[in-house]
Design an enzyme around this catalytic site. Structure first.
Site, mmCIF file in Angstrom:
data_model
loop_
_atom_site.group_PDB
_atom_site.id
_atom_site.type_symbol
_atom_site.label_atom_id
_atom_site.label_comp_id
_atom_site.label_asym_id
_atom_site.label_seq_id
_atom_site.Cartn_x
_atom_site.Cartn_y
_atom_site.Cartn_z
ATOM 1 N N GLU A 122 14.592 5.394 10.787
ATOM 2 C CA GLU A 122 15.956 5.038 10.375
ATOM 3 C C GLU A 122 16.381 3.660 9.824
ATOM 4 O O GLU A 122 15.564 2.851 10.254
ATOM 5 C CB GLU A 122 16.854 4.679 12.267
ATOM 6 C CG GLU A 122 17.878 4.345 12.025
ATOM 7 C CD GLU A 122 18.334 4.276 13.700
ATOM 8 O OE1 GLU A 122 19.220 4.587 13.636
ATOM 9 O OE2 GLU A 122 17.835 4.260 14.578
ATOM 10 N N HIS A 180 24.727 8.288 12.225
ATOM 11 C CA HIS A 180 25.570 8.218 12.243
ATOM 12 C C HIS A 180 26.469 6.911 11.751
ATOM 13 O O HIS A 180 25.672 6.400 11.522
ATOM 14 C CB HIS A 180 25.692 8.357 14.450
ATOM 15 C CG HIS A 180 25.023 7.287 15.119
ATOM 16 N ND1 HIS A 180 24.749 5.670 14.850
ATOM 17 C CD2 HIS A 180 23.446 7.413 14.916
ATOM 18 C CE1 HIS A 180 23.754 4.883 15.242
ATOM 19 N NE2 HIS A 180 22.683 5.841 15.359
ATOM 20 N N ASP A 206 12.403 1.675 18.344
ATOM 21 C CA ASP A 206 14.040 2.086 17.767
ATOM 22 C C ASP A 206 15.253 0.778 18.635
ATOM 23 O O ASP A 206 14.983 1.003 19.966
ATOM 24 C CB ASP A 206 14.394 3.789 18.046
ATOM 25 C CG ASP A 206 15.864 3.513 17.481
ATOM 26 O OD1 ASP A 206 16.197 2.436 17.100
ATOM 27 O OD2 ASP A 206 16.935 4.748 17.454
ATOM 28 N N ASP A 254 20.910 -1.182 13.187
ATOM 29 C CA ASP A 254 20.448 -0.098 13.802
ATOM 30 C C ASP A 254 19.468 0.481 13.307
ATOM 31 O O ASP A 254 19.086 1.347 11.961
ATOM 32 C CB ASP A 254 20.994 1.149 14.310
ATOM 33 C CG ASP A 254 20.288 2.415 15.078
ATOM 34 O OD1 ASP A 254 19.444 1.998 15.270
ATOM 35 O OD2 ASP A 254 21.278 3.069 15.225
ATOM 36 N N HIS A 265 28.262 4.478 18.009
ATOM 37 C CA HIS A 265 28.711 5.584 17.527
ATOM 38 C C HIS A 265 30.115 5.406 17.021
ATOM 39 O O HIS A 265 31.008 6.118 17.769
ATOM 40 C CB HIS A 265 27.903 7.339 18.511
ATOM 41 C CG HIS A 265 26.577 7.203 18.727
ATOM 42 N ND1 HIS A 265 26.029 7.099 19.611
ATOM 43 C CD2 HIS A 265 25.348 6.788 17.618
ATOM 44 C CE1 HIS A 265 24.607 7.163 19.948
ATOM 45 N NE2 HIS A 265 24.950 6.721 18.571
ATOM 46 N N GLU A 323 18.934 8.491 9.815
ATOM 47 C CA GLU A 323 17.938 8.527 10.611
ATOM 48 C C GLU A 323 17.856 9.533 10.478
ATOM 49 O O GLU A 323 17.773 11.170 10.468
ATOM 50 C CB GLU A 323 17.939 8.533 12.408
ATOM 51 C CG GLU A 323 19.339 8.578 12.788
ATOM 52 C CD GLU A 323 19.445 7.784 14.479
ATOM 53 O OE1 GLU A 323 17.997 7.454 14.986
ATOM 54 O OE2 GLU A 323 20.264 7.898 15.241
#
Length: 464
Positions: free
Chosen positions: A445, A317, A237, A248, A325, A350
């Site tokens: 994700e 998120h 990740d 992300d 976030h 994710e």
């Protein structure tokens, strides 16, 4: 000896208008580059009594330019314009940078050099359905979409860096390699591909490479001797950003085919979340759809069948500029959450699946840290804490970092100062998140943007 053809005259002679005009024309014919002052000097040297002003007046009245007659001036202009045009063309050729080609198996060409015009590849485009179907043809929404061009361009560049870097990661992630060597090669490659230069562009957060029962937030600290094993299930990740526009994206690495059902369950669950996401969609409904798909799978390990469970206290998120976030959480289990997704928002969808309890807790040595985005001024008494805060502000801002990054900057004996920043709330530690030992976890994700006219899965690639 003079070559001018001006008629010989008596010293002190004042010429008539006709004589002056003829003399000027003869001089201009012989020396077209001469202007008023030099012609006046020539005539004066011949003994004429004449003012410079009179020479100028006659030349103006008869259309004789100061530098050259019209025909000659036009020719000179053409002669001058030719090299100037060639010079401009040469400059234009230099500006017209030819796109380069990426090198493999190790990419070495920065992504911006592959797309010198900034036309980075778009992600997966998904049309809105139902009540939002009108958006794809709405003139108003198309105009709003155009207003986001700069932002989308930055996001697409970061996404292309991620796709290229993770392809390289698959080349270097081999059983028997030290995990710290793998992640540092990857991160150095990301810096190279994105031309890292904080705060404009670079790594968005440390490379998570959580193994087996560890679901998230683990990366090796300096000196760690963990070796990648054939039977490991690793969640890679990592994030990239251009101007704080974060991508992300994560996937699960495995070699042993027995983990395939677990990995497939999580990948399908993530794709379900992407499919369900959209403007005005309730976050709780997305979680319910994800859980239904995830928990329809099971995996057999060592003769025992394990149901795949959604890890209920991990979420997707929303993402803001320089803020990983941003405030909204996307659950991966059914909840009563009524908050809706909105136009223009960026989300990390994710999902995490586990053969264990489906709940994670903090464990192991901490490696990830991030400055609190909303932290105000806090007076610090410890000199090491002040020094460390300065390093964080200069090199990371509100982007996440890890202890290896501090070591890379040459920081020494910083743990006490870092702990003090955590204690006063300026920095938030993110310890590894673990399910029960002996179980296996997986993650997938993607980052998607809810554009006014469509949904774009920015990080989508040929791999997943």
């Amino acid at each position: 000896e003079s070559t001018y053809t001006v008629t010989e005259t008596i010293a002190g002679y004042q010429p008539t208008a006709e004589e002056l005009l003829q003399a000027i024309r003869e001089t201009k014919s012989s020396s077209p580059e001469f202007g008023v002052k030099r012609i006046w000097t020539v005539l004066k040297d011949k003994g004429w009594t004449i003012s410079e002003q009179r020479v100028k007046k006659v030349m103006q009245e008869n259309g004789l330019s100061e530098s050259a007659p019209p025909a000659v001036a036009a020719k000179e202009k053409d002669d001058r314009s030719q090299p100037e045009q060639e010079k401009k063309q040469s400059k234009s050729d230099k500006k017209a940078v030819v796109a380069k080609v990426q090198t493999w198996p190790e990419p070495t060409v920065p992504i911006m050099d592959l797309y010198p015009k900034g036309d980075f590849p778009q992600g997966e485009i998904c049309e809105y359905l139902g009540l939002n179907a009108y958006r794809s043809t709405s003139a108003e929404k198309k105009e709003l979409d155009r207003c986001m061009d700069t932002i989308v361009k930055e996001q697409r560049e970061a996404a292309e860096v991620h796709r290229t870097a993770r392809k390289y990661l698959l080349e270097i992630a081999k059983p028997g390699e030290l995990m710290i060597d793998i992640v540092e090669k990857l991160e150095n490659k990301v810096r190279e591909l994105i031309k890292a230069d904080y705060p404009e562009r670079g790594i968005a957060f440390p490379t998570g490479c959580s193994i087996n029962h560890v679901a998230a937030h683990w990366t090796p600290n300096s000196g760690d001797k963990t070796v990648l094993q054939y039977d490991d299930v690793v969640k890679f990740d990592f994030g990239t950003h251009v101007n704080g526009r974060i991508i992300d994206c994560a996937f699960t690495w495995y070699k042993n085919p027995r983990y395939e059902p677990l990995v497939r369950a999580v990948q399908e669950a993530t794709n379900t979340g992407i499919r369900e996401a959209g403007i005005d969609v309730r976050l709780g409904d997305i979680g319910a759809a994800i859980q239904e798909v995830m928990e329809s799978y099971e995996v057999e390990l060592d003769g025992k069948v394990y149901p795949v469970k959604s890890i209920r206290n991990l979420n997707g998120h929303s993402i803001g500029q320089f803020q990983i976030h941003y405030g909204k959480s996307v659950p991966i289990v059914k909840t009563s959450e009524q908050t809706k997704m909105e136009e223009g928002e960026l989300f990390a969808i994710e999902t995490f699946g586990s053969t264990g309890k489906g709940i994670v807790h903090e464990d192991l040595e901490c490696s990830h840290y991030m400055k609190n985005y909303d932290a105000g001024h806090v007076p610090l008494r410890m000199a090491k804490a002040k020094e460390m805060l300065g390093v964080i502000d200069k090199n990371f801002g509100t982007l996440a970092f890890c202890r290896r990054y501090l070591d890379r900057l040459g920081c020494k004996q910083y743990l006490l100062g870092l702990k003090n920043l955590c204690d006063v709330g300026l920095v938030q530690p993110y310890p590894p998140l673990c399910d029960v030992k002996g179980c296996y976890t997986a993650q997938f994700e993607h980052t998607l943007l809810l554009r006014p006219t469509c949904k774009e899965v920015l990080s989508r690639g040929d791999d997943y």
